[in-house]
Design an enzyme around this catalytic site. Structure first.
Site, mmCIF file in Angstrom:
data_model
loop_
_atom_site.group_PDB
_atom_site.id
_atom_site.type_symbol
_atom_site.label_atom_id
_atom_site.label_comp_id
_atom_site.label_asym_id
_atom_site.label_seq_id
_atom_site.Cartn_x
_atom_site.Cartn_y
_atom_site.Cartn_z
ATOM 1 N N ASP A 863 0.847 -1.181 -0.105
ATOM 2 C CA ASP A 863 -0.221 -0.012 -0.071
ATOM 3 C C ASP A 863 0.885 1.299 -0.067
ATOM 4 O OD1 ASP A 863 1.091 0.033 2.591
ATOM 5 O OD2 ASP A 863 -0.981 0.122 3.590
ATOM 6 N N HIS A 864 1.904 1.172 0.189
ATOM 7 C CA HIS A 864 2.837 2.453 0.569
ATOM 8 C C HIS A 864 3.557 2.914 -0.652
ATOM 9 C CE1 HIS A 864 2.014 2.443 4.740
ATOM 10 N NE2 HIS A 864 2.958 3.425 5.148
ATOM 11 N N ASP A 928 3.689 -0.499 11.219
ATOM 12 C CA ASP A 928 3.146 0.964 10.847
ATOM 13 C C ASP A 928 2.403 1.348 11.912
ATOM 14 O OD1 ASP A 928 2.205 2.367 7.997
ATOM 15 O OD2 ASP A 928 0.705 2.642 9.721
ATOM 16 N N ARG A 1209 -2.447 12.591 9.800
ATOM 17 C CA ARG A 1209 -1.282 13.288 10.073
ATOM 18 C C ARG A 1209 -0.904 14.255 9.308
ATOM 19 N NH1 ARG A 1209 2.675 8.634 11.228
ATOM 20 N NH2 ARG A 1209 1.848 8.727 13.155
ATOM 21 N N SER A 1405 5.270 7.838 12.338
ATOM 22 C CA SER A 1405 5.387 6.125 11.686
ATOM 23 C C SER A 1405 6.267 5.445 12.494
ATOM 24 C CB SER A 1405 5.925 6.503 10.363
ATOM 25 O OG SER A 1405 6.231 5.280 9.914
ATOM 26 N N ARG A 1407 8.219 3.344 11.269
ATOM 27 C CA ARG A 1407 9.302 2.934 10.404
ATOM 28 C C ARG A 1407 10.641 2.739 11.096
ATOM 29 N NH1 ARG A 1407 8.743 8.555 7.220
ATOM 30 N NH2 ARG A 1407 6.630 7.630 7.232
#
Length: 1527
Positions: A863-864, A928, A1209, A1405, A1407
């Site tokens: 999806d990213h 995520d 965000r 995030s 990440r």
């Protein structure tokens, strides 16, 4: 432009749901045993099975809600099911239900009253002239329950009833007993010669193109001789083409017929029996029944009229009701009545009466529901034309069927058997039926238009208000019956089509049974001939015959072994579908009954239930249930076939075929229920069906292999458990309303079978053998009890968050009691979810671990990496080209390591998880930060770094500091324009971006029930913006509804049973409680630049002007993982449609991001996409897109502008890389409305827009926007790659020259010494999120290549020394360079470096690249005022030191050019709780000074540090275990 693979694309599977009716008596008992089996199998192929309680008790309770407590009230399920039957979605399995007679109704009401239900007494038939308003209301409500109240509601189609091939084959091989007929048999059928319905029938067809409104009046003589008009029916609507019939039954002639017939039978010395259907013909047939009973006992009724009237003795309810009533007489009076009745039996002019139960003296006259004609007449024919007499012997009988309408059919059958003898079951053919029954056709829809005439006169039927337009007239006398029947044109047309189709499909002749001497049939014949002309019948044998000729024709063919299709009206359908099956099979319960509904759905009926009461009696006395569920098996098989065809799901077709195979084997192996105690009964039959069903489908569906193996291996044990329980009485807590738990215990006595059947997967998409929800809930319960003991006992109240978190402890018995905010917990999450950007690095780390398969169900979601630019199709196509290498890598890793892989275009990870994997009480980690979205379904879902995911995938415990719990008490109710998004916007305003750090936010209170599951998910999703560990809602009906509608009904049922562990305890204590009154909450908008800057919309105009925010909006965007559900899209489409209808289109660019492929399929199906595009929207791919900066926006950098989104965000540069874009977040509804004005100072709740024609337009609150599409939740399974059972042969290759992927090399372990001489690479000023540390957008493509992705390290952080970004000074050379460039130079020179940061460093995030990159480029420590939780853990995982200033003010003492030493590490000084020292060497000169810093490392995390990373430590531990196993 939308996806060309739209809602009708090959991969799209329509919603697959079966509604299984809960009924009465034996079928209801059998359901307790069989329905769990059905759900186990259906759930495995994505078919949900929802129960629908239409039992007599449920229908009675639903009629009187105001008299019951809220807990006692029942929904009118029958009405809802009736509505469903008018839709294409309907797939209803209808089990036999009680068509209640008055005695049955009264028995049911008495039982319910004994259980505390405040029900009124049944007052008798509704009579407006003799009853007061309250009594009339009660009688009217009961009238909707009594008799055949169910079938007319559900039968919105015509009937296709036939014998299934396996059943026919079995019947021929194992013919049941038919008694011999004697040629001189005295058995005959007696009917009236005139004065009946047949002889008086008149018919009329509405030939107009408009509906006609008919009025029914009785024009009678008044007491004084004048005329009296009584309105019998004020309005009867007859649609165009509809046939309307009226008829009357003479009370005088009926009584005369009865007397004559009884006398003649007595004279002939032949027993008599009465055959009616009082349950279905609930107004007329009780009167007929009562007339015959009163006539038979005329002397007794005349002699004791006063006494009988005084106790309300009513022969219409049968002799049994009279005998019950006279129990209320004085003993002497009762004895007199009983003597008179006994004397009647002995009278010379009265024949013997057939018996229903010879042993108990129950005659054919006792209870109307005991002698249902369609069961009693075939049974008599089966028994050689005889019925049971008082001595328990079979005897010839005169069968009294007063009305001639259908009596001749039975008479013809009797004559045929006298002439030719019994049928040969082993050779005879079948007579199937196509029946006209839709829309309450013919007599079975006449109840509300049947009247007992109270005065002599004329019944007139008028067309409309014109008294001159008389359609019908009938002269009537007091006591006569008058009725009107209707047969609509559409069902007739469909009936003809169905008959022709069956004739073509089978090659058998189809015969319409229509009587040329009957008015209705004449009208029907003309329509049949008309509609047959619409079909090519050249290849079909279709004819019309009188009923007598038709049955003669059919019987002749049957005796010759030939099949025939009877095409009949509603009543004959009912009669024949018992008559021939009982002759052919011994029971009608073995027939296949299909009702293709007019609107495209299906009703699948499971046979008759006439023997059900006897089976219940035996079960309660002996715990042995003889009921044969063959009808259920047959109906389910064709139901599944129908679903497979309509949903295009081959797995469902496999299931249908497998069940047919299993059913055939059940018959061949003679495993149907035995008659006696000790023999396998209904319950054992279910087991055998399950075992052979699993065996049959496991060949094509590997997920059933283990079940098939386990059932086969356990056969002896299970059958023993199912038979050893028999022989003693059993109490299920009621006849009409059994106790559910007691009935389930009684019907499911095999713990072994139950354990195998009750396994409920978290998701049908998970690999076979995955942990089940049953196991998770069992562990949850055990752990919660253990934690309570440690905390002080069973009375300790826990929050929901504590229950879920502590319920997943790895070793609940070891260690101390958990302490919120202090203890480090080792947890066992249930599953892992990864988006494609973070999955790359996580999987690369997992590959390094050397493990063959993930330990828990794991999914990858693409999806990213999809950039938004021009629209769904183009953007998705571009992504597939640009990211092919990465997608291929992820796909092959999914195959190799057993991970589910959601392909590009499948949707955003969090919406996909909500639709497929989230469940109440579960614990999930996801790579995520918005993983908490799943909290909307009561799951604790936590965003983590990839290294944490690797731990869980590798079967290592996941460590988490015991979170604090912040409670949000929602009072009031969402109303007006307020949305779930406004809740979290307000919470963010209250708690700020760091207020949730280290805590779980738990929502509770009365307001929760006003929020949908997807609304709850929105609230939980954005909880990440306030630093919360996760957010969660307690179990609610809205969550269960969402689970059921998305195909997870079994999970919903299990969650309901475990509710006590899925809600907070009363009296539990929160660390903080936030109070929000939803009734007072208004719409809000948050931003710009931070998600906690909250402004009520009513104040936005003023504040925007004050702050200087650009009020002209450049773009509006809805969707993202926060607000992209079907419900969100439905509301926005509704608002858009309002504006379109007013002539308006979007004033600015408007972008729509559906959350998943499933959402897209359903909004396309329901026309929402067309609405959006008609107004000028661009529909983007189902991906994160602009929400994460994946937006190729045509907006020059540096242009000051405003965008409004429904995202979560809004940091600077977050969406489009432009620091001057002012991003606001709000509800999708507000975003949509602002798009039509294009201005931030437009308040749609107060302001109006001007339409092109100059009118004023205001938006209205969207209504009728469901959470799930009314037509069901369709999916596209082509976008999911299921985990391979064996991935050992899959090769995962990474090209060494790749720019996108790079295999990882282990980081070097710590050298055991303090870090000295470490320059400060950068001192970050203010907010420094993971976006600043490792930007997304164009950098996402390098997420699998550590060298390349590291080129973006900290390029977005603001240098506190210069105010610039991506510019720092090399402390040795003095040269200014890019941050990654200088860091790499330090690393290559062997110089370790650190970063200094401000508050909530690393928020945003999850990440892990924000931790990997500093480690890769030589960093050793990050020192800040405070950390965001995930980032702190990620740094630890990579072997770095996340440190916080003991005094936050020390941040100001250090410059970005200083050099520091990190002291306190060596000589084993680095321990949990020990502080460290930073010795700062100022660049400006002067003495060094020390600054105290803290850390939160525990013992295991210190081992991570020492070994160089958590992954290094894990590999070492795995190697130890492997050596231990080998040793």
């Amino acid at each position: 432009m939308t996806d060309p693979n739209g809602a009708d694309a090959p991969g799209v599977k329509k919603s697959a749901k079966i509604w299984w009716t809960l009924t009465d008596e034996a079928p209801a008992l059998a359901t307790h045993a069989f329905l769990p089996v059905v759900r186990r199998f259906c759930g495995g192929v994505g078919v949900s099975v929802e129960s629908a309680d239409i039992s007599l008790a449920s229908r009675v309770l639903a009629a009187f809600p105001e008299r019951l407590t809220p807990a006692q009230r029942k929904t009118d399920v029958l009405a809802k099911l009736g509505e469903l039957a008018t839709t294409e979605r309907a797939n209803i399995i209808k089990l036999p239900n009680v068509s209640a007679s008055v005695p049955q109704l009264e028995s049911c009401v008495a039982e319910l009253k004994s259980k505390g239900y405040d029900l009124p007494k049944y007052p008798g038939k509704a009579n407006a002239e003799t009853m007061d308003a309250e009594t009339l209301s009660i009688a009217t409500r009961y009238a909707k329950v009594i008799g055949s109240a169910v079938n007319p509601v559900l039968r919105e189609g015509n009937s296709d009833r036939r014998v299934a091939p396996p059943v026919k084959d079995f019947a021929k091989k194992n013919p049941h007993r038919l008694a011999d007929w004697r040629a001189d048999s005295s058995t005959r059928v007696a009917s009236m010669s005139d004065g009946d319905f047949y002889g008086s029938e008149k018919s009329w067809t509405n030939e107009s193109r408009e509906p006609a409104t008919l009025r029914v009046e009785l024009h009678a003589k008044g007491d004084g001789g004048g005329g009296v008009i009584q309105t019998l029916k004020r309005s009867v609507v007859a649609l165009p083409g509809e046939i309307v019939d009226v008829a009357t039954m003479s009370a005088e002639k009926l009584a005369a017929f009865a007397e004559e017939t009884l006398r003649q039978a007595a004279k002939d010395d032949v027993m008599v029996s009465l055959h009616l259907k009082a349950t279905m013909m609930k107004v007329s047939d009780p009167v007929l029944f009562g007339t015959v009973v009163r006539t038979y006992f005329a002397d007794a009724f005349e002699k004791h009229a006063s006494a009988l009237e005084s106790v309300g003795a009513n022969a219409d309810n049968g002799l049994g009701a009279v005998l019950d009533a006279i129990k209320n007489l004085p003993d002497a009076d009762r004895a007199e009545v009983e003597a008179s009745i006994a004397a009647t039996y002995a009278s010379s002019n009265r024949p013997r009466v057939a018996m229903v139960d010879s042993d108990k003296g129950i005659t054919n006259f006792h209870v109307p529901s005991d002698v249902i004609i369609d069961a009693s007449m075939p049974a008599m024919i089966r028994d050689g034309g005889r019925m049971w007499n008082a001595d328990g012997e079979l005897e010839d009988v005169v069968c009294v069927i007063p009305d001639r309408s259908y009596a001749a059919v039975f008479a013809a059958c009797v004559d045929d058997c006298k002439k030719r003898g019994k049928f040969d079951v082993s050779t005879m053919g079948s007579v199937s039926n196509v029946g006209l029954m839709a829309r309450k056709a013919e007599e079975y829809g006449s109840h509300d238009k049947t009247f007992v005439i109270e005065r002599d006169g004329v019944v007139k039927v008028f067309n409309g208000d014109d008294d001159d337009d008389v359609v019908f007239e009938h002269a009537v006398s007091e006591g006569d019956l008058w009725r009107m029947c209707q047969t609509k044109d559409e069902p007739i047309r469909d009936w003809v089509k169905l008959a022709v189709n069956r004739a073509r499909a089978t090659g058998a002749p189809a015969v319409f049974w229509l009587d040329p001497n009957r008015a209705h049939d004449v009208a029907l014949t003309s329509k049949v001939r008309l509609y047959l002309a619409d079909h090519d019948v050249a290849d079909a044998d279709v004819s019309i015959k009188s009923p007598v000729d038709a049955i003669d024709f059919s019987m002749t063919r049957a005796r010759a072994g030939q099949d025939t299709i009877s095409v009949t009206g509603n009543v004959l359908r009912d009669y024949l579908t018992d008559l021939f099956p009982i002759i052919e099979l011994g029971t009608s319960a073995k027939m296949l009954s299909i009702v293709p509904l007019l609107r495209g759905g299906g009703l699948f009926e499971t046979g008759a239930g006439g023997s059900a009461p006897k089976h219940v009696q035996q079960f309660t006395e002996e715990n042995h249930l003889r009921w044969d569920s063959l009808g259920e098996y047959l109906a389910l098989a064709v139901s599944l076939e129908d679903l497979a065809h309509k949903t295009r799901n081959p797995k469902i077709k496999t299931l249908a075929k497998g069940l047919t195979t299993a059913t055939g084997k059940l018959l061949d192996e003679n495993k149907s229920p035995g008659r006696k105690v000790g023999e396998p009964d209904n319950r054992a039959a279910h087991f055998y069906v399950a075992m052979w069903w699993a065996e049959a489908v496991s060949r094509a569906l590997p997920s059933f292999k283990q079940l098939a193996s386990d059932l086969a291996a356990s056969e002896d044990v299970i059958v023993r458990e199912l038979t050893e329980c028999q022989g003693s009485s059993v109490d299920v807590g009621g006849y009409w309303l059994p106790d559910v738990d007691e009935a389930e215990r009684a019907m499911r006595p095999s713990e072994t079978f139950n354990a195998l059947v009750d396994q409920i997967m978290m998701s049908a998409l998970d690999p076979p053998g995955s942990k089940t929800v049953n196991e998770i809930y069992a562990t949850l319960d055990e752990n919660i009890k253990a934690v309570r003991e440690k905390l002080g006992g069973n009375d300790v109240a826990l929050t929901l968050a504590e229950k879920i978190v502590y319920g997943h402890l790895d070793d609940v018995r070891g260690g101390d009691a958990p302490t919120r905010g202090a203890s480090y917990l080792k947890l066992r999450p249930d599953r892992v979810a990864m988006q494609d950007a973070t999955a790359q690095m996580a999987i690369l780390q997992f590959i390094s671990s050397g493990l063959p398969k993930t330990a828990v169900p794991t999914t990858i979601h693409c999806d990213h990496l999809i950039a938004a630019e021009t629209g769904d199709v183009e953007d998705l196509g571009n992504a597939n080209v640009e990211n092919k290498e990465v997608y291929d890598f992820l796909s092959s890793c999914g195959d190799k390591f057993g991970m589910g892989y959601w392909k590009p275009g499948a949707g955003i990870i969090h919406q996909t998880v909500l639709e497929n994997y989230a469940f109440p009480g579960g614990l999930m980690i996801g790579t995520d930060s918005h993983t908490p979205n799943a909290g909307g379904l009561g799951m604790c879902a936590v965003g983590v770094g990839g290294a944490d995911a690797v731990d869980v995938m590798a079967s290592l415990p996941w460590e988490l500091k015991a979170p604090k719990v912040i409670g949000v008490n929602l009072t009031g109710a969402l109303a007006n324009w307020t949305t779930p998004k406004d809740i979290i916007l307000k919470v963010a305003d209250i708690l700020t971006v760091s207020g949730g750090t280290g805590a779980i936010i738990e929502y509770f209170g009365e307001g929760v029930d006003t929020i949908s599951a997807t609304g709850m998910a929105t609230v939980c999703n954005m909880g990440a913006e306030i630093g919360a560990t996760t957010s969660v809602f307690a179990l609610s009906e809205r969550q269960l509804e969402y689970l059921r509608e998305t195909g997870r009904g079994e999970v919903a049922r299990l969650a309901s049973k475990n509710r006590h562990n899925l809600v907070p305890d009363e009296g539990c204590v929160y660390d903080r409680v936030v109070e929000i009154d939803l009734s007072a909450l208004g719409p809000h908008i948050n931003g710009p630049y931070t998600p906690d800057l909250c402004t009520p919309v009513s104040e936005l105009k003023t504040r925007a002007a004050k702050e200087g925010w650009p009020v002209e909006i450049s773009s509006c965007l809805i969707g993202s993982c926060t607000n992209s559900s079907y419900e969100d899209m439905a509301k926005c489409a509704n608002l858009t449609k309002q504006a379109l209808d007013a002539g308006l289109t979007y004033a600015i660019d408007f972008y729509v991001t559906p959350g998943s492929r499933a959402v897209q399929v359903n909004i396309e199906k329901d026309g929402f996409v067309e609405i959006f595009e008609s107004a000028g929207a661009t529909v983007l791919a189902k991906a994160c897109g602009p929400c994460i900066g994946q937006w190729k926006r045509r907006m020059p950098p540096g242009v000051k502008n405003t965008i409004v989104t429904s995202y979560n965000r809004n940091f600077a540069k977050r969406n489009d890389g432009n620091p001057d874009t002012h991003a606001f977040v709000t509800s999708p509804e507000l975003v949509t409305m602002l798009a039509f004005s294009g201005r931030l100072d437009f308040n749609p709740y107060a302001d109006a827009l001007t339409t092109p024609d100059g009118k004023e337009f205001r938006f209205k609150i969207p209504e009728g926007c469901p959470v799930i599409p009314p037509s069901g939740w369709d999916i596209d399974d082509s976008i999911f790659q299921a985990p391979k059972a064996d991935g050992s042969g899959v090769n995962v290759a990474v090209d060494p020259e790749s720019k996108r992927l790079q295999l990882l090399k282990p980081f070097e372990p710590w050298d055991g010494r303090d870090y000295v001489g470490c320059p400060v690479l950068i001192k970050a000023l203010g907010k420094c999120t993971t976006d600043h540390i490792s930007m997304a957008g164009p950098w996402l493509k390098f997420r699998g290549h550590l060298t390349n992705i590291s080129e973006n390290m900290l390029i977005g952080a603001v240098n506190a020394e210069t105010g610039k970004t991506n510019a720092v000074t090399h402390h040795r050379t003095g040269a200014v360079g890019k941050v990654p460039e200088v860091a790499r130079a330090y690393r290559d020179a062997g110089i370790k470096w650190i970063v200094v940061g401000d508050q909530n460093y690393g928020e945003g995030s999850s990440r892990e690249h924000a931790a990997l990159e500093p480690r890769f480029l030589g960093g050793v420590a990050v020192v800040v005022r405070s950390f965001a939780r995930i980032h702190e853990t990620n740094l630890k995982k990579q072997g770095m030191l996340p440190l916080t200033f003991a005094d936050p003010g020390d941040y100001d003492k250090i410059s970005g050019c200083d050099v520091v030493d990190v002291l306190g590490l060596e000589d084993d000084a680095f321990k949990p709780g020990s502080g460290l020292t930073l010795r700062v060497h100022p660049a400006a000169g002067g003495d060094a000074f020390d600054v105290r810093v803290n850390h939160t490392f525990n013992d295991e995390q210190i081992e991570w540090f020492k070994h160089g990373s958590a992954l290094n430590f894990m590999k070492m531990e795995n190697a130890k275990r492997s050596r231990s196993v080998v040793g």
